[in-house]
Design an enzyme around this catalytic site. Sequence first.
Site, PDB file in Angstrom:
ATOM      1  N   ARG A  65       0.636  -1.327   0.010  1.00 52.61           N
ATOM      2  CA  ARG A  65      -0.100   0.169   0.017  1.00 52.61           C
ATOM      3  C   ARG A  65       0.718   1.206  -0.023  1.00 52.61           C
ATOM      4  NH1 ARG A  65      -4.735   2.398  -1.351  1.00 52.61           N
ATOM      5  NH2 ARG A  65      -5.888   3.005   0.120  1.00 52.61           N
ATOM      6  N   THR A 367      -9.492   0.713  -9.369  1.00 52.51           N
ATOM      7  CA  THR A 367      -8.418  -0.335  -8.835  1.00 52.51           C
ATOM      8  C   THR A 367      -8.729  -1.605  -9.893  1.00 52.51           C
ATOM      9  OG1 THR A 367      -9.069   0.461  -6.781  1.00 52.51           O
ATOM     10  CG2 THR A 367      -8.167  -1.829  -6.949  1.00 52.51           C
ATOM     11  N   LEU A 386      -4.719   2.694  -8.586  1.00 59.84           N
ATOM     12  CA  LEU A 386      -4.259   4.221  -8.492  1.00 59.84           C
ATOM     13  C   LEU A 386      -5.291   4.921  -7.746  1.00 59.84           C
ATOM     14  CD1 LEU A 386      -3.189   4.500 -12.156  1.00 59.84           C
ATOM     15  CD2 LEU A 386      -1.742   4.795 -10.240  1.00 59.84           C
ATOM     16  N   ASN A 387      -6.254   4.281  -7.203  1.00 54.70           N
ATOM     17  CA  ASN A 387      -7.641   4.778  -6.513  1.00 54.70           C
ATOM     18  C   ASN A 387      -8.591   5.350  -7.673  1.00 54.70           C
ATOM     19  OD1 ASN A 387      -9.135   5.240  -4.312  1.00 54.70           O
ATOM     20  ND2 ASN A 387      -8.391   7.427  -4.144  1.00 54.70           N
ATOM     21  N   SER A 438      -7.778   1.145   3.253  1.00 53.77           N
ATOM     22  CA  SER A 438      -8.349   0.655   1.952  1.00 53.77           C
ATOM     23  C   SER A 438      -9.575  -0.430   1.974  1.00 53.77           C
ATOM     24  CB  SER A 438      -7.191  -0.273   1.327  1.00 53.77           C
ATOM     25  OG  SER A 438      -7.656  -0.933  -0.091  1.00 53.77           O
ATOM     26  N   GLY A 459     -13.354  -1.217  -7.284  1.00 57.05           N
ATOM     27  CA  GLY A 459     -14.772  -0.628  -7.028  1.00 57.05           C
ATOM     28  C   GLY A 459     -14.787   0.215  -5.784  1.00 57.05           C
ATOM     29  N   GLY A 460     -13.516   0.732  -5.301  1.00 56.05           N
ATOM     30  CA  GLY A 460     -13.659   1.711  -4.257  1.00 56.05           C
ATOM     31  C   GLY A 460     -14.515   1.100  -3.072  1.00 56.05           C
TER      32      GLY A 460
END
Length: 556
Positions: A65, A367, A386-387, A438, A459-460
């Site tokens: 991370r 992601t 990469l977010n 995360s 998918g956050g």
Amino acid sequence: MVVSAHPEATRIGLEVLRRGGNAYDAAVAVQFALAVSLPAAGNIGGGGFVVYRGADGAVGALDFRETAPAKASRDMYLDKQGNVVADLSTRGHLAAGVPATVAGMWALHQKLGKLPWRELVQPAVDLAAKGLALTSKEAAGLNATKFITTEVQTGSRYEHADVSPQLHAEVKVPEFGHLPNAYERPGRPWQPGDTIRHRFLAATLARIRDQGRAGFYAGETARLLLAEMQRGHGLISQQDLDQYQPKWRTPLRGRYRQYEVISMPPPSSGGVALLQLLQMLEPYDLRRLGWHSADAVHLITEAERRVYADRATYLGDPDFGRVPVAQLLAPDYLKQRMAGVTAASAATPSAQVAAGAGLPGYEPDQTTHYSIVDAAGHAVSCTTTLNGGYGSKVVVAGAGFLLNNEMDDFSAKPGVPNMYGVIGGTANAIGPGKRMLSSMTPSIVTEKGRLRLVVGTPGGSTIITSVLQATLNVLDYRLDAQQAVAAPRLHHQWLPDHIDVEAGALTPAAEAELQRRGYKLNPRSAWGRIDLIERLPDGTLRGGADPRGDDTAAGY
């Protein structure tokens, strides 16, 4: 078998397996191939997590991370009035955490790899130099994205409350503009089939091929990255690059019916949340209630809202504070959290749901995922990011790679949602060298000591619930791998208090019943790209590649 988000990455990973490489070798090759073929999420400028299970049953987890730069500070995204400054944590150079992917892949290979490093990176070098044809989805993504120029910084000025001594006066929120690079439109919108070549990225990958970790964190690549930071008033320094280290962690292990579930520990919230959800739901016969019936959706939603409330309060970087994982996963605690919830009960408004009491407090979208199983039975579940889509939208000039915007995964201010609408608190406050929380949930499921599933998704904040649904789809509802990842999905994350609904996820009767019980339904376009491998009782591997993306499963 390899299942990844792009056909070229899947092809490259499978070739590594055919040449005698193991699942860990293939993971390295796939990761670097995705950095070329999937710029929205595949990366060398981001980070991620690996959960693995060896052929002998040994398990492990690798945390690569990103971290906050040493110059980062708790209130760096607030103005002098204490309000969050729009876009500052999501676009531009200040949004970037210290990149971790190359260090993570190097660590994975050094410990578990078999083939020479350069053989695993070379296919990505070739892919970047020769170019590849854009898919329709990637062409649309590039056309919809504007990259931030590093030549001229323009935009609104504001007085910054607490960035760092070097940047205490004024910082600019950059406007979008095109820096000449491989992603710039060729005088017209990108079209499917257009070839995109990455000359600078190929050179960067060649340095990584030849020099390993040092090819990214030192020398020419580091010089270009630091020059980019200086141009855009970013915070990453050579000291940050030198000091970054991935961490080997002990994966979380829990039970669900006759299965064992192996998942990622903090600083990912995914493993804790997934195991909480499965244990909360185990007392109910979901198969008998029916797939996405009103009763089943009600039970799953009530569990989700309680788990996300816990996430907001208790979860953060375990190296910076105490995370009460054991208490959060204790059977008595989870039973208490679901007390009063039955298949026929009404919705519980999220305003009436808080984090569980009696636990020790924390003290000081875009992601991608790939799943791999080799011939010997080694299994890798890796989620990397990469977010946001294309990260911070910053391309490192001369190096050709995109920087992440992972700093938005911290809680910029307690109670203020991030780009995914997720609420955070003190446990996830910004701190120098700290890893941001995360939702990534790379997971492996076994049955009677044998591999059963390898699963994960981007998918956050929806990652956790998507992995849950894919797992339930196979284990409880007996869908095959492809059906399990293709099935329309639902999502609830405590706040905002509504159920996100993909088209086709609910029958009209189920919708009406859920609304009668007090649920608000929020129709949404499709989310996530689940990549799943299912091992059948006879040892056959069956892949599920999410049709929402360009995901591809291949095996031999």
